[in-house]
Motif scaffolding. Sequence first.
Motif, PDB file in Angstrom:
ATOM      1  N   LYS A 134       0.839  -1.207   0.000  1.00  0.00           N
ATOM      2  CA  LYS A 134       0.000   0.000   0.000  1.00  0.00           C
ATOM      3  C   LYS A 134       0.866   1.246   0.000  1.00  0.00           C
ATOM      4  O   LYS A 134       1.764   1.409   0.821  1.00  0.00           O
ATOM      5  CB  LYS A 134      -0.920   0.007   1.222  1.00  0.00           C
ATOM      6  CG  LYS A 134      -1.894   1.178   1.235  1.00  0.00           C
ATOM      7  CD  LYS A 134      -2.810   1.126   2.446  1.00  0.00           C
ATOM      8  CE  LYS A 134      -3.777   2.305   2.426  1.00  0.00           C
ATOM      9  NZ  LYS A 134      -4.673   2.299   3.615  1.00  0.00           N
ATOM     10  N   SER A 154      -4.780  -0.903  -4.559  1.00  0.00           N
ATOM     11  CA  SER A 154      -4.002  -1.801  -3.709  1.00  0.00           C
ATOM     12  C   SER A 154      -4.755  -3.127  -3.588  1.00  0.00           C
ATOM     13  O   SER A 154      -5.859  -3.280  -4.116  1.00  0.00           O
ATOM     14  CB  SER A 154      -3.777  -1.183  -2.314  1.00  0.00           C
ATOM     15  OG  SER A 154      -5.015  -0.902  -1.691  1.00  0.00           O
ATOM     16  N   GLU A 420       2.727   2.479   3.196  1.00  0.00           N
ATOM     17  CA  GLU A 420       1.960   2.529   4.438  1.00  0.00           C
ATOM     18  C   GLU A 420       1.896   1.113   5.006  1.00  0.00           C
ATOM     19  O   GLU A 420       1.420   0.191   4.334  1.00  0.00           O
ATOM     20  CB  GLU A 420       0.549   3.046   4.154  1.00  0.00           C
ATOM     21  CG  GLU A 420      -0.140   3.685   5.341  1.00  0.00           C
ATOM     22  CD  GLU A 420       0.382   5.080   5.639  1.00  0.00           C
ATOM     23  OE1 GLU A 420       0.295   5.493   6.810  1.00  0.00           O
ATOM     24  OE2 GLU A 420       0.879   5.765   4.724  1.00  0.00           O
ATOM     25  N   GLU A 422       0.535  -1.946   6.887  1.00  0.00           N
ATOM     26  CA  GLU A 422      -0.739  -2.482   7.370  1.00  0.00           C
ATOM     27  C   GLU A 422      -0.521  -3.632   8.348  1.00  0.00           C
ATOM     28  O   GLU A 422      -1.466  -4.217   8.849  1.00  0.00           O
ATOM     29  CB  GLU A 422      -1.586  -2.949   6.182  1.00  0.00           C
ATOM     30  CG  GLU A 422      -1.953  -1.821   5.232  1.00  0.00           C
ATOM     31  CD  GLU A 422      -2.780  -2.270   4.056  1.00  0.00           C
ATOM     32  OE1 GLU A 422      -3.977  -1.893   4.006  1.00  0.00           O
ATOM     33  OE2 GLU A 422      -2.248  -2.998   3.189  1.00  0.00           O
ATOM     34  N   GLU A 423       0.731  -3.946   8.604  1.00  0.00           N
ATOM     35  CA  GLU A 423       1.095  -4.988   9.575  1.00  0.00           C
ATOM     36  C   GLU A 423       2.477  -4.661  10.118  1.00  0.00           C
ATOM     37  O   GLU A 423       3.216  -3.866   9.529  1.00  0.00           O
ATOM     38  CB  GLU A 423       1.115  -6.370   8.902  1.00  0.00           C
ATOM     39  CG  GLU A 423       2.091  -6.455   7.739  1.00  0.00           C
ATOM     40  CD  GLU A 423       2.041  -7.777   7.012  1.00  0.00           C
ATOM     41  OE1 GLU A 423       3.088  -8.212   6.490  1.00  0.00           O
ATOM     42  OE2 GLU A 423       0.951  -8.376   6.954  1.00  0.00           O
ATOM     43  N   ALA A 434       2.456  -1.537  12.586  1.00  0.00           N
ATOM     44  CA  ALA A 434       1.444  -1.191  11.584  1.00  0.00           C
ATOM     45  C   ALA A 434       0.952   0.232  11.821  1.00  0.00           C
ATOM     46  O   ALA A 434       0.910   0.709  12.956  1.00  0.00           O
ATOM     47  CB  ALA A 434       0.279  -2.173  11.670  1.00  0.00           C
ATOM     48  N   GLY A 435       0.581   0.905  10.725  1.00  0.00           N
ATOM     49  CA  GLY A 435       0.133   2.294  10.816  1.00  0.00           C
ATOM     50  C   GLY A 435       1.246   3.299  10.609  1.00  0.00           C
ATOM     51  O   GLY A 435       1.000   4.506  10.550  1.00  0.00           O
TER      52      GLY A 435
END
Length: 542
Positions: A134, A154, A420, A422-423, A434-435
């Motif tokens: 992403k 994505s 970005e 996500e995990e 993540a984040g």
Amino acid sequence: MIGSASEMLVAKTPNWNRLAVDQNWKYYIWTFCLLCMLWPAVKALLESRKKNNLLWKLPGCNANTLFLYLSIAKSIVLKNQIKSNILTFQVLCGATLLHGKEKMWRLWIAGKPWVILHKPEAVEAILNSNTVLKKTFMYDFLNYWFKEGLITSSGSKWRMRRKLLTPAFHFRILTDFQPVLDEQSRVLVKALEEKEGEEVDIVHPVTLCTLDIICETAMGIQVEAQRKNTKYVEALKQASSQFSDRVIKPWVWSDFTYYLTEEGRKYKKNVSTMLQFTSAVIRERKREMLLKAKQESNPFQERDQGGDDVNTKKRKAFLDLLLDLHIKDNILSERDIREEVDTFMFAGHDTTAMGISWALYNIGLRPDIQENIHDELDRIFGDDYERPIKMEDVRDMKYLDCVIKESQRLYPSLPVIGRELEEDVIIDGYTVPAGTTCMLATFMLHRNPEVFPNPEVFDPDRFLTENCAGRHPFAYVPFSAGPRNCIGQRFAMLEEKTVVANVLRKFWIESLDQRDKLRLTAEMVLRNDGPLRIKVHRRHTS
């Protein structure tokens, strides 16, 4: 009577134990409901605390970095000489240098955690992942324009589109595009002939050339951007600039805020102009393809004399390949096609324009390197300065290939690449949660002295085959790398070599500003805050 009265009294007396039990159950129920309501906030707080603990373990701001920030801020306040976009890029590069022994470092921007990666091993952990795909939230700024094209999509949709579109950049198809690259770069050469001996900002004419190339190869139409102004070309240039400007202004990152501004309304208008144009082109090309298919299915239908020869010789544009998937296979809708055409129109002109401009600028600074290029081109073309450049000619440009790669090392079109998370991801023994926004600092990665000794020296020999042996595969990523690398990188290299070669077949280039006079800024692509000034001088009088 006495017994019955006692029984009545007992019956009317409250059962205090039972009442206490009832009240306890109410208390328990209310407590449970309250905990249920508070749990999301408590959970988020616990996760945030855990995330911050992980982030604080990463290398980050220290006293030296803080001193750098304060020094730059003082320069802005007292001298007012540094623009915000230049400042942002200088802080990024300066702080990365101060963390040179580390593979990454972290900071917070507007309360959001960012991790800057600048060593090959750290970059590989992100780019080579099949799950970290992403792109950063900044690409959401393009959603109004591209919807869910290859750049902004994505997950499963991106995987499907990538698989469908990869064959469109096969070597055989790129061969069909070569005459377009040669023809449009010759138009650029003629424009430069009119400016011979004069100061020229090379970025402007090169950008018009790449616009002509991408319009003809992507949509199959000639907009003649190098000869005249069109609404579509103007809208594309303005929208590209508006996106780059928005990236460095956090106060307009919100769509709600941005589209309330005058600039946001202009951006919407420019995008609408382009969408109307591409939609009309798609509909017209679809009508032509359906008519042709109908004629071919009816051998008795009258055809224009010579029509078949024209159609068989006509080059297939990227749009035609997408329409095949729409008409024959019913895989893509017209909206899907428009998303991808708009995506490639944006991504396919600005990046290559700057790649070509930086290459010509760097060549103009080094007469010795330029002479070597001229020798190579003379060996390939001899005295025939007008012969079109063919694919086999491009393959023979070994030294020019090294020069362009070295230019991309020092001045990559994409100075940063964003992902970005996500995990959670393990990088160099650290857990990056993540984040987190990961920014891969390509500009600094390519200046790693452990990989490229004397990194500020322009040396094309770095990319000779024998000198590339053993180099970390993620130490040099001008087109990104891994699963989400640039799908058009072979097309871009073919275009850059063709354009630069045609310019240098005719001219000797003189760059007017040394590199220490540049003021680099990282927008969507790496630019100089000001013109890249050169002069061209004709090599041959005949």
